[in-house]
Motif scaffolding. Sequence first.
Motif, PDB file in Angstrom:
ATOM      1  N   VAL A 135      18.401  11.246  44.854  1.00  0.00           N
ATOM      2  CA  VAL A 135      17.649  12.343  44.225  1.00  0.00           C
ATOM      3  C   VAL A 135      16.188  11.967  43.999  1.00  0.00           C
ATOM      4  CG1 VAL A 135      19.705  13.290  43.119  1.00  0.00           C
ATOM      5  CG2 VAL A 135      18.322  11.595  41.895  1.00  0.00           C
ATOM      6  N   GLY A 136      15.753  10.843  44.578  1.00  0.00           N
ATOM      7  CA  GLY A 136      14.364  10.430  44.413  1.00  0.00           C
ATOM      8  C   GLY A 136      14.111   9.599  43.184  1.00  0.00           C
ATOM      9  N   SER A 137      15.153   8.948  42.650  1.00  0.00           N
ATOM     10  CA  SER A 137      14.994   8.162  41.424  1.00  0.00           C
ATOM     11  C   SER A 137      14.088   6.952  41.622  1.00  0.00           C
ATOM     12  CB  SER A 137      16.367   7.695  40.914  1.00  0.00           C
ATOM     13  OG  SER A 137      17.035   6.916  41.887  1.00  0.00           O
ATOM     14  N   THR A 138      13.874   6.546  42.865  1.00  0.00           N
ATOM     15  CA  THR A 138      12.922   5.470  43.165  1.00  0.00           C
ATOM     16  C   THR A 138      11.607   6.038  43.679  1.00  0.00           C
ATOM     17  OG1 THR A 138      14.707   3.942  43.751  1.00  0.00           O
ATOM     18  CG2 THR A 138      12.526   3.405  44.558  1.00  0.00           C
ATOM     19  N   THR A 139      11.699   6.915  44.652  1.00  0.00           N
ATOM     20  CA  THR A 139      10.516   7.410  45.355  1.00  0.00           C
ATOM     21  C   THR A 139       9.579   8.200  44.453  1.00  0.00           C
ATOM     22  OG1 THR A 139      11.884   7.562  47.337  1.00  0.00           O
ATOM     23  CG2 THR A 139       9.762   8.697  47.376  1.00  0.00           C
ATOM     24  N   VAL A 140      10.119   9.100  43.643  1.00  0.00           N
ATOM     25  CA  VAL A 140       9.277   9.977  42.827  1.00  0.00           C
ATOM     26  C   VAL A 140       8.473   9.201  41.779  1.00  0.00           C
ATOM     27  CG1 VAL A 140       9.303  11.881  41.168  1.00  0.00           C
ATOM     28  CG2 VAL A 140      10.685  12.017  43.254  1.00  0.00           C
TER      29      VAL A 140
END
Length: 249
Positions: A135-140
């Motif tokens: 869910v983008g917990s790293t990327t965002v």
Amino acid sequence: MTATPMRQFALQGAAVILVLSLAWPYFGLNAEALPWLPTSLAIGGVAFIFATLSRQPWWWRAIHAGFMPLVWFTHSQQIDPGWFLLAFVLLLLVYRGALSGQVPLYLSNKQTVAALAELLAERGPSRFLDLGAGVGSTTVPLADLLPDSHFTGYENAPLTWLVGLLLSVGRPNIRWRWDDLWQAKLGDYDVVYAFLSPVPMPKLWAKAQSEMQPGSLFISNSFPVPGLSPSRIIDVDCTPPRPLYCYQL
């Protein structure tokens, strides 16, 4: 025996066949109905023994032990089959990677993001790829912390991809892709990050070696490349421990 889905079905099936082949003749000769609760418990016990003997991971042993008892319990509740279809569809939308590539959904925590941000800051502006981005917990959060770097996330589960897409809106330094991680061109990135499972690591490392440029960095959260010493290990201060294994190309 490796923990592949077909082999797990075969193991559970073997337990069912063994228990029923012993129980059915006994109760049939005595003209008695098969007691499904004890039978399902016996199947779970035998499946657990098979899983232990074949050295399956602990979570597979727990699944094998509880599967048939849960089937009996669910049947006894007379639940409408439509709920099972709905649950299956939702699980497929979220955990498609676990079915197709034995890659469950793992979410990177804040401590991991902080450690990655510090590492990327040392390297300067980077092109960062998150394989199995969830869910983008790293990327965002990394995109917010490091606006001069560019971040790409690959995710193949539809629902988690959609959540990540919505969270990345308004962040021009994020590229969010609904695609299989094996289709990613690793040579386009300075840093490749993966939080997958032990199963795909040998194949993924071979892909990294063949595609990534000299001087680039491959990072695996929690799962090292088998038989290879990392260039650096970052111990993230969290529970359970989630070390970052860093491999300089």
